[in-house]
Design a protein around this motif. Structure first.
Motif, mmCIF file in Angstrom:
data_model
loop_
_atom_site.group_PDB
_atom_site.id
_atom_site.type_symbol
_atom_site.label_atom_id
_atom_site.label_comp_id
_atom_site.label_asym_id
_atom_site.label_seq_id
_atom_site.Cartn_x
_atom_site.Cartn_y
_atom_site.Cartn_z
ATOM 1 N N UNK A 87 0.930 -1.050 0.039
ATOM 2 C CA UNK A 87 -0.093 -0.041 -0.105
ATOM 3 C C UNK A 87 0.732 1.211 0.060
ATOM 4 N N UNK A 88 1.057 1.908 -1.149
ATOM 5 C CA UNK A 88 2.095 2.977 -1.349
ATOM 6 C C UNK A 88 1.657 4.292 -0.225
ATOM 7 N N UNK A 89 0.300 4.416 0.012
ATOM 8 C CA UNK A 89 -0.034 5.496 0.670
ATOM 9 C C UNK A 89 0.526 5.238 2.118
ATOM 10 N N UNK A 133 3.480 7.283 4.188
ATOM 11 C CA UNK A 133 3.146 7.985 5.541
ATOM 12 C C UNK A 133 4.159 7.215 6.608
ATOM 13 N N UNK A 134 4.449 6.023 6.521
ATOM 14 C CA UNK A 134 5.433 5.327 7.558
ATOM 15 C C UNK A 134 6.786 6.161 7.370
ATOM 16 N N UNK A 135 7.281 6.248 5.996
ATOM 17 C CA UNK A 135 8.650 6.742 5.897
ATOM 18 C C UNK A 135 8.523 8.511 6.114
ATOM 19 N N UNK A 136 7.385 9.043 5.796
ATOM 20 C CA UNK A 136 7.239 10.356 5.722
ATOM 21 C C UNK A 136 7.904 10.943 4.695
ATOM 22 N N UNK A 137 7.519 10.222 3.566
ATOM 23 C CA UNK A 137 8.095 10.473 2.178
ATOM 24 C C UNK A 137 6.798 11.241 1.632
ATOM 25 N N UNK A 138 6.901 12.672 0.831
ATOM 26 C CA UNK A 138 5.687 13.024 0.228
ATOM 27 C C UNK A 138 5.218 12.411 -1.002
ATOM 28 N N UNK A 139 6.394 11.923 -2.034
ATOM 29 C CA UNK A 139 6.019 11.331 -3.017
ATOM 30 C C UNK A 139 7.067 10.144 -3.450
ATOM 31 N N UNK A 157 23.543 1.769 4.441
ATOM 32 C CA UNK A 157 23.580 2.980 4.056
ATOM 33 C C UNK A 157 23.050 3.376 2.431
ATOM 34 N N UNK A 158 23.067 2.250 1.833
ATOM 35 C CA UNK A 158 22.799 2.256 0.581
ATOM 36 C C UNK A 158 21.135 2.121 0.134
ATOM 37 N N UNK A 159 20.558 1.702 1.123
ATOM 38 C CA UNK A 159 19.157 1.625 0.862
ATOM 39 C C UNK A 159 18.127 1.821 2.349
ATOM 40 N N UNK A 160 17.155 2.459 2.413
ATOM 41 C CA UNK A 160 16.157 2.563 3.477
ATOM 42 C C UNK A 160 15.399 1.023 3.548
ATOM 43 N N UNK A 161 15.616 0.468 4.436
ATOM 44 C CA UNK A 161 14.954 -1.084 4.439
ATOM 45 C C UNK A 161 13.616 -0.724 5.213
ATOM 46 N N UNK A 162 12.673 -1.171 4.942
ATOM 47 C CA UNK A 162 11.368 -1.215 5.423
ATOM 48 C C UNK A 162 10.590 -2.710 5.388
ATOM 49 N N UNK A 163 10.009 -3.260 6.503
ATOM 50 C CA UNK A 163 9.736 -4.641 6.386
ATOM 51 C C UNK A 163 8.343 -4.706 6.734
ATOM 52 N N UNK A 164 7.222 -4.988 5.908
ATOM 53 C CA UNK A 164 6.022 -5.134 6.440
ATOM 54 C C UNK A 164 5.618 -6.308 7.481
ATOM 55 N N UNK A 165 4.734 -5.933 8.219
ATOM 56 C CA UNK A 165 4.494 -6.979 9.525
ATOM 57 C C UNK A 165 4.310 -8.438 9.057
ATOM 58 N N UNK A 166 3.742 -8.573 7.692
ATOM 59 C CA UNK A 166 3.591 -9.901 7.154
ATOM 60 C C UNK A 166 4.737 -10.593 6.987
ATOM 61 N N UNK A 167 6.037 -10.025 6.759
ATOM 62 C CA UNK A 167 7.251 -10.635 6.581
ATOM 63 C C UNK A 167 7.880 -10.620 7.917
ATOM 64 N N UNK A 168 7.674 -9.520 8.759
ATOM 65 C CA UNK A 168 8.355 -9.640 9.920
ATOM 66 C C UNK A 168 8.006 -10.800 11.027
ATOM 67 N N UNK A 169 6.609 -10.989 10.874
ATOM 68 C CA UNK A 169 5.883 -11.884 11.865
ATOM 69 C C UNK A 169 5.595 -13.524 11.432
ATOM 70 N N UNK A 170 6.097 -13.501 10.113
ATOM 71 C CA UNK A 170 5.981 -14.727 9.552
ATOM 72 C C UNK A 170 7.115 -15.607 9.596
ATOM 73 N N UNK A 171 7.368 -16.927 9.678
ATOM 74 C CA UNK A 171 8.672 -17.490 9.724
ATOM 75 C C UNK A 171 8.971 -18.500 8.521
ATOM 76 N N UNK A 172 10.165 -18.758 8.397
ATOM 77 C CA UNK A 172 10.840 -19.572 7.374
ATOM 78 C C UNK A 172 10.130 -19.269 5.864
ATOM 79 N N UNK A 173 10.489 -18.078 5.333
ATOM 80 C CA UNK A 173 10.081 -17.617 4.290
ATOM 81 C C UNK A 173 11.155 -17.881 3.232
ATOM 82 N N UNK A 174 10.724 -18.040 1.982
ATOM 83 C CA UNK A 174 11.591 -17.975 0.769
ATOM 84 C C UNK A 174 11.854 -16.614 0.308
ATOM 85 N N UNK A 175 13.021 -15.885 0.188
ATOM 86 C CA UNK A 175 13.499 -14.613 -0.126
ATOM 87 C C UNK A 175 14.678 -14.665 -1.067
#
Length: 577
Positions: A302-304, A308-314, A341-359
């Motif tokens: 959800x890009x909005x 909002x989470x990152x406080x980025x206007x666009x 330092x090269x990327x701002x990383x944000x993880x959705x709850x679905x990935x943070x709270x699930x286990x043993x994922x394929x990435x």
């Protein structure tokens, strides 16, 4: 009004570019005419409806202590530069220069103008609270105007702005305005309008609500449950998701040749999409900073919520070059091993709270099995947030019931702006001790033309609109069949005069058209009541009386027709007071 003099012809066929019911009937019924894409002229019939909607709005705004003003459509750019929106708002804000090369805009909203006005007139706590409103033309340079009056470039809007000494006072007034909006939409005849929580967007502020007229053609999605106790738009809706981690298994690199999509990887490894993690890359549209999003494979970003989470206007999607520069491999990207330092990383709850994922494994043709956020990104400093789109059927956060998606037209919105504009534009008041504070603001808008279109979407049949009495262009239509025969014309002229004397708004179809054509036009005009006089009814000293939308008609005595109509008009109007 006599039909023979009414400007605005009726059209038999649907316009080729009209996709919505309201667009078709507004053109066919002679209410509006296009001038350019998203720009329309109002014909007399449409103007009468709009004026009635505006009258209801004025009554309700005055009822909550509003004072009407009128601000310019053309504004100097420096007001918007002062607030910071001149640069932050995109191409929908029409910018130009006057003959003296001074930067100007066509106002799409009037926060800056009202702040400029108020800071010159008010300066003491004794003058607050106050609400000022206007009904004025706006211009929004829409890239894709559509659906007639539902999404236009030029439009009429009621916008109101309240000013307060503190947040508590704003909240009290906000509740009053919310109630006024509910009354307005009921009084103009909308059948199903939901107030929903919404994203404040470019307007700013922390609390806002949209009023959605529920209909199939709506371009907005309303997310609710069976009893409507939960209501939100798609941009901010949440669900009561429950995720399971299980026992962490060892991280394992596996060969996945050519498998770049979630579907490809899940099929190749024999897992469900909910057992995968998806990497999505964005960039801050202003700074170019790379944003690495990790979300479970069965969810969409959800890009909005993300902005909002990152406080980025666009935001904008990142290209492969930007992704590779951060050390990630497009199609096989993973946050594991990425330099923060090269990327701002944000993880959705679905990935943070699930286990043993394929990435992804950040290596072409390879993925990791058994990614666990707590172990494999420990100490990375990445942000965890709810940035997922709610899906139909997800559990409601209030009741646990399956969430359902409805379509709606946004007919109004209200915002608790706080001090977003008063801070930057120095709109201050002095308190009891002579100390200066920024005024706390609220903002309240209603699209007038859009409201007219929404009423049609909710109140029509296959033949045309069915206008509620409160905003109908006329209250009764008088139809003369064969007016040149057996005194029909003379009888109708008398009825026409008597109805007007009785204060009833009447449209008299005096054209002498055939009955089929006359009734087809009457349906397109959607007038609530209809009186028909013909040689047959006149011979019996009667008129035919019919309610728009009803198949049945009744005969009434000609000499009682005016009192009968007057009683029905009064009864119908009472519903909308």
């Amino acid at each position: 009004m006599k039909m023979s003099k009414l400007v605005g012809r009726r059209i038999k066929e649907d316009p080729k570019d009209a996709k919505t019911v309201s667009h078709k009937f507004l053109i066919r019924g002679g209410y509006i005419r296009p001038v350019s894409a998203g720009i329309y002229s109002l014909l007399p019939t449409g103007e009468r409806i709009v004026k009635k909607i505006e009258a209801i709005i004025r009554e309700e705004m005055n009822r909550i202590d509003g004072q009407e003003v009128l601000m310019p459509v053309v504004l100097p750019a420096d007001l918007w530069q002062e607030s910071g929106r001149y640069e932050s708002v995109g191409a929908e804000l029409l910018r130009f220069r006057d003959r003296n090369e001074k930067p100007m805009i066509l106002a799409m909203t009037h926060e800056e103008a009202i702040v400029h006005l108020v800071r010159t007139e008010l300066n003491s706590y004794k003058q607050l609270p106050v609400m000022l409103y206007q009904i004025q033309t706006k211009y929004r340079d829409e890239a894709r105007p559509r659906a007639g009056l539902i999404r236009t470039r030029e439009f009429t809007m009621k916008d109101a702005y309240s000013f307060h000494t503190d947040q508590a006072d704003l909240e009290r007034y906000y509740a009053r305005c919310h109630e006024a909006y509910e009354r307005i939409f009921r009084r103009v005849g909308m059948k199903n309008v939901l107030s929903i929580e919404s994203n404040s967007g470019m307007m700013g502020g922390k609390v806002s609500h949209e009023f959605m007229a529920i209909c199939d053609c709506g371009e907005d999605t309303v997310i609710t449950n069976a009893d409507y106790s939960y209501r939100a738009n798609r941009e901010i809706a949440v669900a009561a998701w429950k995720f399971e981690k299980g026992e962490p298994l060892p991280l394992e690199k596996v060969h996945t040749p050519g498998m770049k999509t979630i579907e490809d990887v899940a099929g190749f490894l024999g897992v469900k999409s909910e057992n995968t993690g998806k990497a999505v890359f964005y960039q801050d549209a202003h700074t170019g900073e790379l944003i690495f999003v990790l979300i479970r494979g069965d969810f969409e970003v959800n890009e909005v919520k993300l902005a909002n989470a990152l406080k980025v206007p666009e935001l904008k999607f990142a290209d492969d070059a930007a992704i590779e520069a951060a050390g990630a491999v497009p199609g096989f990207a993973s946050p594991v091993g990425i330099d923060p330092a090269k990327a701002r990383i944000i993880v959705d709850r679905s990935a943070a709270e699930s286990g043993n994922l394929v990435v992804g494994a950040n290596e072409t043709d390879y993925h990791y099995r058994n990614f666990n956020f707590d172990r494999d990104l420990a100490g990375s400093g990445c942000l965890v947030a709810d940035i997922a789109c709610v899906r139909e059927g997800d559990p409601c956060p209030l009741t646990g019931q399956p969430l359902q998606f409805l379509r709606g037209i946004e007919v109004g919105n209200i915002f608790q702006l706080g001090t977003k504009y008063s801070d930057t534009m120095h709109c201050d008041y002095l308190d009891r001790d002579g100390k200066s504070h920024p005024m706390v603001m609220g903002c309240y808008g209603i699209g007038v033309g859009r409201a007219m279109a929404a009423v049609i979407e909710q109140s029509c049949d296959e033949y045309g609109p069915i206008w509620p009495m409160s905003i109908a262009p006329w209250q009764v239509e008088l139809c003369a069949i064969n007016p040149e025969k057996e005194g029909v014309g003379e009888a109708c002229e008398r009825l026409y005069a008597e109805l007007q004397v009785a204060g009833i708004e009447v449209l008299y179809d005096d054209r002498g058209e055939k009955a089929g054509s006359m009734f087809s036009d009457a349906d397109l005009l959607g007038i609530p009541l209809r009186l028909v006089v013909s040689p047959r009814t006149l011979a019996e000293k009667q008129a035919e009386f019919k309610v728009r939308g009803s198949r049945d008609a009744e005969r009434i005595a000609l000499d009682a027709a005016v009192s009968h109509v007057a009683a029905r008009v009064e009864a119908e109007m009472e519903k909308y007071r």
